[in-house]
Scaffold this active site. Structure first.
Site, PDB file in Angstrom:
ATOM      1  N   GLU A  89     -26.435 -45.261 -12.230  1.00 13.67           N
ATOM      2  CA  GLU A  89     -26.993 -46.530 -11.885  1.00 13.67           C
ATOM      3  C   GLU A  89     -27.006 -46.363 -13.424  1.00 13.67           C
ATOM      4  O   GLU A  89     -26.494 -46.245 -14.075  1.00 13.67           O
ATOM      5  CB  GLU A  89     -28.216 -46.549 -11.377  1.00 13.67           C
ATOM      6  CG  GLU A  89     -28.017 -45.928 -10.290  1.00 13.67           C
ATOM      7  CD  GLU A  89     -27.307 -46.432  -9.356  1.00 13.67           C
ATOM      8  OE1 GLU A  89     -27.544 -47.573  -8.754  1.00 13.67           O
ATOM      9  OE2 GLU A  89     -26.427 -45.713  -8.525  1.00 13.67           O
ATOM     10  N   LYS A 126     -31.850 -44.102  -0.345  1.00 15.00           N
ATOM     11  CA  LYS A 126     -30.759 -44.485   0.798  1.00 15.00           C
ATOM     12  C   LYS A 126     -31.448 -43.355   1.679  1.00 15.00           C
ATOM     13  O   LYS A 126     -31.072 -43.881   2.725  1.00 15.00           O
ATOM     14  CB  LYS A 126     -29.959 -42.963   0.027  1.00 15.00           C
ATOM     15  CG  LYS A 126     -28.922 -44.164  -0.969  1.00 15.00           C
ATOM     16  CD  LYS A 126     -28.137 -42.531  -1.664  1.00 15.00           C
ATOM     17  CE  LYS A 126     -27.225 -43.244  -2.586  1.00 15.00           C
ATOM     18  NZ  LYS A 126     -26.705 -42.811  -3.680  1.00 15.00           N
ATOM     19  N   GLY A 147     -18.847 -43.773 -14.265  1.00 18.22           N
ATOM     20  CA  GLY A 147     -18.665 -44.252 -13.397  1.00 18.22           C
ATOM     21  C   GLY A 147     -19.669 -44.075 -11.852  1.00 18.22           C
ATOM     22  O   GLY A 147     -20.368 -44.468 -11.352  1.00 18.22           O
ATOM     23  N   GLY A 190     -18.693 -43.709  -7.353  1.00 16.57           N
ATOM     24  CA  GLY A 190     -17.695 -44.076  -8.133  1.00 16.57           C
ATOM     25  C   GLY A 190     -17.020 -44.845  -7.715  1.00 16.57           C
ATOM     26  O   GLY A 190     -16.808 -45.187  -6.174  1.00 16.57           O
TER      27      GLY A 190
END
Ligand code: NAP
Ligand code: HSE
Length: 444
Positions: A193, A208, A190, A307
């Site tokens: 993307e 980011k 998880g 996550g």
């Protein structure tokens, strides 16, 4: 005793992050209710496929496939945009902000592309846009820059901002396996993307970096204005070569501003870091952000960068801030202290540093025909471009009749090294495109 006031939350997106927010809000509801004095209720969750099995148990009556209806519902106080992408997510965000709601987002791609429009919409209608989960997962880096370090200007911010890539690089280094074999694990966990090329090609880190640049300097730098290189050309051999020079390899974002010249550079690239450097030791899904402030000095933040649990922790912190905003506890929420100073110019008083002002040392891996005179040709190109060689290793390459030459350079600059690279790529003896990595020389 009167019943507590209810704050209604609409979740748009119920994937990795959305389900984590549901699960942890559910677990913490009694504790949060007593600390906040309000009841937090997830009224509705929007998904794409209503029939999909979820790991959390949610009544079917609370599921919709219309996220715009959630954003526009006057009964919803806080809209969490956890869909991802920049299309539906933008529509949801703008629809909620147009009604003066609080939007909580984990969507760095959206902020990078449409941040200026989103913040303008929030200001116009008295809404708020909170985005702690958009950078560095569970690390409260947004709050740190915006609030804890508000007394500072920031000459240098650098760090690992993508959990997927750090997980992959750690596995490549420790297990000696190619990146493609590890990517599937990062997806299953998880971390990645929906479009994993955003991770491995460096774009997610760039998004980011844009968010951190906005917070630190109040300006929007688009990904086209950055150097952005990913990890998809690295091989396990690069880790072995780097180790012989005493380095590890990390995908870093580097945001540097020279306040004397007002030049700003934003870069994302795999970087060789001395093995003893604290950031080189940050492994797996962990992120690390080093922030140098002119008042505080250097501070370092380490924690899980992706996550379900780490990201939900950040989303829930924004939900709690949203409650405070809705109760008018903190009307003058600080967004970016430099924002006013840009006077409508995207870069404000800054200008992008020209390539020749971005200095550094470099690592080059060249796969060449194994013939006499090839090393001399390479050395001649380097000399012609005034890039000085610091060390050379030559090994057999993984393909027949080819050699792998790995060079490190003395200090040079981006313009000179790019010119060198272009010239080397044209040598008839070059078997594949040269690989360039930067060497990180950070004092701390
Ligand atoms: P995800 O697992 O792919 O979940 C996306 C959710 O959005 C799914 O529930 C999906 O519905 C729903 N959705 C997609 N299109 C929709 C539409 N048109 N209408 C309604 N619902 C729609 O993604 P994620 O990993 O949770 O990431 C969500 C956001 O958080 C992204 O912006 C991502 O960059 C960010 N983020 C993720 C992490 C992480 O570790 N995963 C960390 C930080 C930030 P279905 O379930 O029915 O398909
Ligand atoms: N795909 C992202 C990562 C999720 O791996 O860091 C967290 O933003």
């Amino acid at each position: 005793m009167s019943a507590p006031h209810v704050i209604r939350i609409g979740l748009c997106g119920l994937g990795t992050v959305g389900q984590g927010v549901w699960k942890h809000l559910d677990h913490a509801s009694a504790e949060l209710e007593s600390r906040l004095g309000v009841k937090l209720e997830i009224t509705v969750a929007a998904v794409r496929d209503k029939k999909k099995k979820r790991t959390v148990r949610i009544p079917a009556t609370k599921i919709t496939d219309d996220p715009i209806a959630v954003a526009s519902d006057p009964a919803i106080d806080i809209v969490c945009e956890l869909i991802g992408g920049t299309d539906v997510a933008r529509d949801v965000t703008l629809a909620a902000l147009a009604l003066g709601k609080v939007v909580v987002s984990a969507n760095k791609a959206l902020i990078c592309k449409h941040g200026a429009e989103i913040f303008a919409m929030a200001r116009k209608h008295g809404g708020h846009f909170l985005f702690e989960a958009s950078v560095a997962g569970g690390i409260p880096i947004i709050k740190s820059l915006r609030e804890g370090l508000v007394a500072n200007r920031f000459p240098l911010i650098y760090g690992i901002l993508n959990g997927t890539c750090n997980y992959i690089l750690t596995q490549m280094e420790e297990q000696d396996i190619p990146y493609a074999s590890v990517l599937a694990d990062a997806k299953a966990l998880g971390y990645a993307e929906a479009d994993e090329s955003l991770d491995v090609q460096g774009w997610d880190t760039a998004h980011k970096a844009a968010v951190l640049t906005y917070l630190a300097h109040g300006v929007w730098v688009q990904t086209e204005q950055m150097v952005v290189e990913g990890i998809d050309r690295l091989t396990p051999a690069d880790f072995r070569h780097a180790a012989t020079f005493g380095y590890g390899i990390k995908l870093l974002a580097i945001i540097a501003r020279d306040f004397a010249t007002n030049e700003l550079s934003v870069r994302v690239h795999p970087t060789l870091l001395p093995e003893s450097h604290v950031v080189a030791k940050v492994s797996g899904v962990f992120n690390a952000v080093s922030v140098k402030g002119d008042v505080v000095g250097t501070t370092l933040y380490i924690g899980r960068g992706a996550g379900q649990d780490a990201t939900s922790s950040a989303v829930i912190s924004d939900i709690v801030d949203a409650v405070a905003l809705l109760r008018n506890d903190r009307r003058a929420f600080i967004t970016s202290r430099k924002e006013a100073a840009t006077k409508g110019r995207p870069l404000g008083d800054c200008r992008l540093a020209p390539a020749e002002h971005i200095r550094g040392r470099y690592y080059l891996r060249l796969t060449v025909k194994d013939r006499p005179g090839v090393l001399a040709q390479v050395a001649s190109v380097m000399a012609e471009k005034n890039v000085s060689i610091a060390s050379v290793i030559q090994n057999r390459a993984d393909r027949p009749d080819a050699a792998s030459i790995v060079l490190t350079t003395h200090e040079s600059n981006e313009r000179a090294i790019q010119a060198t690279l272009a010239r080397l790529a044209k040598l008839p003896s070059m078997v594949e495109a040269p690989l360039l990595l930067r060497i990180g020389d950070f004092a701390d």
